[in-house]
Write a protein that holds these residues in place. Structure first.
Motif, mmCIF file in Angstrom:
data_model
loop_
_atom_site.group_PDB
_atom_site.id
_atom_site.type_symbol
_atom_site.label_atom_id
_atom_site.label_comp_id
_atom_site.label_asym_id
_atom_site.label_seq_id
_atom_site.Cartn_x
_atom_site.Cartn_y
_atom_site.Cartn_z
ATOM 1 N N ALA A 1 0.829 -1.200 0.000
ATOM 2 C CA ALA A 1 0.000 0.000 0.000
ATOM 3 C C ALA A 1 0.861 1.247 0.000
ATOM 4 O O ALA A 1 0.558 2.239 -0.666
ATOM 5 N N LEU A 2 1.974 1.204 0.747
ATOM 6 C CA LEU A 2 2.893 2.330 0.731
ATOM 7 C C LEU A 2 3.469 2.518 -0.660
ATOM 8 O O LEU A 2 3.629 3.641 -1.135
ATOM 9 N N GLY A 3 3.747 1.405 -1.353
ATOM 10 C CA GLY A 3 4.269 1.492 -2.709
ATOM 11 C C GLY A 3 3.296 2.190 -3.627
ATOM 12 O O GLY A 3 3.687 2.982 -4.480
ATOM 13 N N VAL A 4 1.994 1.921 -3.470
ATOM 14 C CA VAL A 4 1.000 2.592 -4.286
ATOM 15 C C VAL A 4 1.043 4.088 -4.038
ATOM 16 O O VAL A 4 0.949 4.901 -4.948
ATOM 17 N N ALA A 5 1.207 4.471 -2.787
ATOM 18 C CA ALA A 5 1.257 5.887 -2.470
ATOM 19 C C ALA A 5 2.475 6.559 -3.087
ATOM 20 O O ALA A 5 2.416 7.689 -3.550
ATOM 21 N N LEU A 6 3.604 5.858 -3.106
ATOM 22 C CA LEU A 6 4.835 6.446 -3.619
ATOM 23 C C LEU A 6 4.894 6.468 -5.131
ATOM 24 O O LEU A 6 5.389 7.400 -5.730
ATOM 25 N N GLY B 1 2.693 3.838 -7.146
ATOM 26 C CA GLY B 1 1.588 3.123 -7.708
ATOM 27 C C GLY B 1 1.907 1.735 -8.197
ATOM 28 O O GLY B 1 1.558 1.381 -9.310
ATOM 29 N N ALA B 2 2.538 0.892 -7.425
ATOM 30 C CA ALA B 2 2.777 -0.478 -7.863
ATOM 31 C C ALA B 2 1.867 -1.423 -7.109
ATOM 32 O O ALA B 2 1.735 -1.352 -5.901
ATOM 33 N N ALA B 3 1.223 -2.313 -7.835
ATOM 34 C CA ALA B 3 0.427 -3.365 -7.225
ATOM 35 C C ALA B 3 0.882 -4.683 -7.808
ATOM 36 O O ALA B 3 0.891 -4.855 -9.024
ATOM 37 N N PHE B 4 1.294 -5.624 -6.964
ATOM 38 C CA PHE B 4 1.860 -6.882 -7.440
ATOM 39 C C PHE B 4 0.740 -7.892 -7.598
ATOM 40 O O PHE B 4 -0.101 -8.044 -6.735
ATOM 41 N N ALA B 5 0.721 -8.585 -8.747
ATOM 42 C CA ALA B 5 -0.370 -9.517 -8.993
ATOM 43 C C ALA B 5 0.033 -10.539 -10.034
ATOM 44 O O ALA B 5 0.972 -10.342 -10.782
ATOM 45 N N GLN B 6 -0.722 -11.621 -10.084
ATOM 46 C CA GLN B 6 -0.616 -12.607 -11.145
ATOM 47 C C GLN B 6 -1.990 -12.726 -11.786
ATOM 48 O O GLN B 6 -3.011 -12.515 -11.149
ATOM 49 N N ALA C 1 2.908 -6.310 -12.297
ATOM 50 C CA ALA C 1 2.694 -5.149 -11.429
ATOM 51 C C ALA C 1 1.946 -4.077 -12.206
ATOM 52 O O ALA C 1 1.989 -4.029 -13.443
ATOM 53 N N SER C 2 1.251 -3.222 -11.478
ATOM 54 C CA SER C 2 0.546 -2.076 -12.058
ATOM 55 C C SER C 2 1.054 -0.807 -11.397
ATOM 56 O O SER C 2 1.458 -0.819 -10.226
ATOM 57 N N PHE C 3 0.997 0.298 -12.133
ATOM 58 C CA PHE C 3 1.561 1.559 -11.665
ATOM 59 C C PHE C 3 0.583 2.711 -11.894
ATOM 60 O O PHE C 3 -0.247 2.669 -12.799
ATOM 61 N N ASP C 4 0.732 3.749 -11.084
ATOM 62 C CA ASP C 4 -0.120 4.928 -11.191
ATOM 63 C C ASP C 4 0.441 5.996 -12.114
ATOM 64 O O ASP C 4 -0.131 7.079 -12.212
ATOM 65 N N HIS C 5 1.569 5.707 -12.779
ATOM 66 C CA HIS C 5 2.198 6.665 -13.686
ATOM 67 C C HIS C 5 2.679 5.934 -14.926
ATOM 68 O O HIS C 5 2.762 4.697 -14.944
ATOM 69 N N GLN C 6 2.989 6.696 -15.952
ATOM 70 C CA GLN C 6 3.367 6.090 -17.221
ATOM 71 C C GLN C 6 4.747 5.456 -17.140
ATOM 72 O O GLN C 6 5.744 6.125 -16.934
ATOM 73 N N VAL C 7 4.782 4.148 -17.332
ATOM 74 C CA VAL C 7 6.028 3.394 -17.317
ATOM 75 C C VAL C 7 6.511 3.220 -18.750
ATOM 76 O O VAL C 7 5.703 3.147 -19.676
ATOM 77 N N ALA D 1 -7.651 13.571 -20.845
ATOM 78 C CA ALA D 1 -7.100 12.513 -19.991
ATOM 79 C C ALA D 1 -6.299 13.137 -18.860
ATOM 80 O O ALA D 1 -5.664 14.184 -19.026
ATOM 81 N N PRO D 2 -6.308 12.525 -17.678
ATOM 82 C CA PRO D 2 -5.483 13.044 -16.574
ATOM 83 C C PRO D 2 -4.012 12.859 -16.899
ATOM 84 O O PRO D 2 -3.651 11.978 -17.688
ATOM 85 N N PRO D 3 -3.132 13.660 -16.293
ATOM 86 C CA PRO D 3 -1.698 13.498 -16.556
ATOM 87 C C PRO D 3 -1.164 12.155 -16.095
ATOM 88 O O PRO D 3 -0.260 11.600 -16.708
ATOM 89 N N SER D 4 -1.714 11.619 -15.005
ATOM 90 C CA SER D 4 -1.297 10.308 -14.522
ATOM 91 C C SER D 4 -2.208 9.239 -15.093
ATOM 92 O O SER D 4 -3.431 9.402 -15.105
ATOM 93 N N ILE D 5 -1.623 8.156 -15.588
ATOM 94 C CA ILE D 5 -2.412 7.058 -16.133
ATOM 95 C C ILE D 5 -1.933 5.752 -15.532
ATOM 96 O O ILE D 5 -0.815 5.637 -15.068
ATOM 97 N N ARG D 6 -2.815 4.758 -15.534
ATOM 98 C CA ARG D 6 -2.497 3.445 -14.995
ATOM 99 C C ARG D 6 -1.778 2.624 -16.056
ATOM 100 O O ARG D 6 -2.258 2.502 -17.181
ATOM 101 N N THR D 7 -0.610 2.087 -15.725
ATOM 102 C CA THR D 7 0.166 1.283 -16.665
ATOM 103 C C THR D 7 0.597 -0.010 -15.987
ATOM 104 O O THR D 7 0.399 -0.178 -14.782
#
Length: 370
Positions: A16-21, A23-28, A37-43, A355-361
């Motif tokens: 959760a802290l990673g998302v705040a910093l 935006g990474a969410a670890f998943a399969q 992983a997913s991010f709150d900014h353009q990777v 579109a918002p400046p931040s996007i999910r990638t």
């Protein structure tokens, strides 16, 4: 999207802290590609070290991202890499911090086989004007997690209009080859010992946009609000495992080229260099290239959400996955698994008004096709 957020909420507090910093969410997940992983900014870039550690980077194109280079921790959270200070430069604080020893606009990150992670800083926020002194290569020692060398890219090499894109290394770790995907198009060659560099194939047809190529998605042209389409010159780059052949392609193009690296020495004339360029294959719009350890050349195919591979003089599809919204950059893990970022270029403010400046990638992986 909802599924990804649900998975993220199930992670431990550190994630959760990673998302705040950043935006990474670890998943399969199931499917042709596996969501890592997913991010709150353009990777854009991804790098996997020999010890299995994974790194990603976030350029400052339409968003003043809070992290430029990050390690993706096992729980999915992001850790600024190599430290918070290198990642502390911000658009809104331009002028407060030196561009020479902070990340400004990181486009790619690639490990060499000498125990280092190299960071390519294009130094051009918004993919526009280069900030004086900002274009550079930063070498990080993976054993100590510290910067061990910074190579400024000189102003007569990184010209205004240049955009340092992706990088590959000679097997001995002494030479770097970088694509310039900007308005001029070139292959930039850097001697990593001396730091000296030069522009090769500057303006040569092989490094230029193919004006006849139109970038389309779902049968529609990908254009900006003013009608402009993506116009990116030499972009994807790969090197043969023996280091003797360099492959490259313009993003706005459908021709894969190659040149012997012996022709990319500073003592070779541009005439001889140009004579050594050869067409390898007619391909498709491609962003990233990757030569696997098994000797297979992979290409991203953003316009149809796919990954392809080179087979003699043509490409064949390895996988198609609608979640691969603009597959961008590759890396390979020590187990041979291939990683690829989805940078969602079509979802940015450049091509999606409002579109918002931040996007999910996202970051995905897949098992290579044998």
């Amino acid at each position: 999207m909802n599924r990804t957020r649900t998975v993220a909420l199930a992670l431990a507090g550190a994630a959760a802290l990673g998302v705040a910093l950043g935006g990474a969410a670890f998943a399969q997940s199931s499917g042709p590609a596996t969501l890592v992983a997913s991010f709150d900014h353009q990777v854009t870039g991804v790098a996997v070290a020999q010890d299995g550690r994974r790194f990603v980077n976030f350029p400052r194109w339409t968003d003043d991202a809070p992290i430029s280079v990050a390690e993706v921790l096992p729980n999915g959270s992001l850790k600024p890499y190599p430290d918070a200070n290198w990642n502390s430069w911000r658009n809104v604080r331009a002028g407060e911090l030196s561009v020479a020893d902070h990340f400004v606009c990181v486009q790619s990150i690639v490990p060499d086989n000498q125990g280092h992670l190299w960071v390519v800083d294009a130094g051009a926020p918004g993919n526009e004007r280069i900030l004086e002194g900002a274009p550079k290569l930063v070498r990080i020692d993976l054993a100590t997690n510290t910067v061990s060398k910074v190579i400024p890219v000189a102003a007569d090499v990184a010209l205004q209009g240049t955009y340092l894109n992706d990088i590959r290394f000679s097997p001995d770790g002494r030479t770097a080859y970088i694509t310039d995907s900007g308005t001029r198009g070139a292959i930039i060659v850097i001697d990593l010992d001396s730091g000296r560099g030069f522009r090769a194939l500057d303006g040569h047809p092989s490094t230029q946009v193919e004006k006849s190529v139109k970038v389309t998605l779902d049968g529609k042209p990908l254009v900006r609000p003013d009608g402009r389409q993506p116009m990116f010159a030499s972009d994807g780059i790969a090197i043969s495992n023996d280091g003797k052949t360099l492959y490259y392609q313009a993003l706005t193009g459908k021709t894969l080229y190659a040149i012997d690296t012996a022709r990319l020495r500073p003592d070779v004339s541009e005439t001889d260099r140009a004579a050594g360029v050869r067409r390898v294959a007619t391909t498709h719009v491609a962003d990233g290239l990757w030569m696997s350890k098994a000797g297979v050349l992979y290409l991203t195919s953003p316009t149809d959400y796919s990954i392809t591979r080179l087979v003699k003089d043509h490409t064949e599809t390895v996988l198609t996955d609608r979640r691969l919204r603009w597959p961008d950059t590759f890396s390979e893990g020590p187990d041979g698994r291939i990683y690829v970022t989805a940078s969602h270029i079509q979802d940015t403010q450049w091509f999606t008004p409002g579109a918002p400046p931040s996007i999910r990638t996202q970051l995905f992986s897949f098992s290579p096709k044998r």
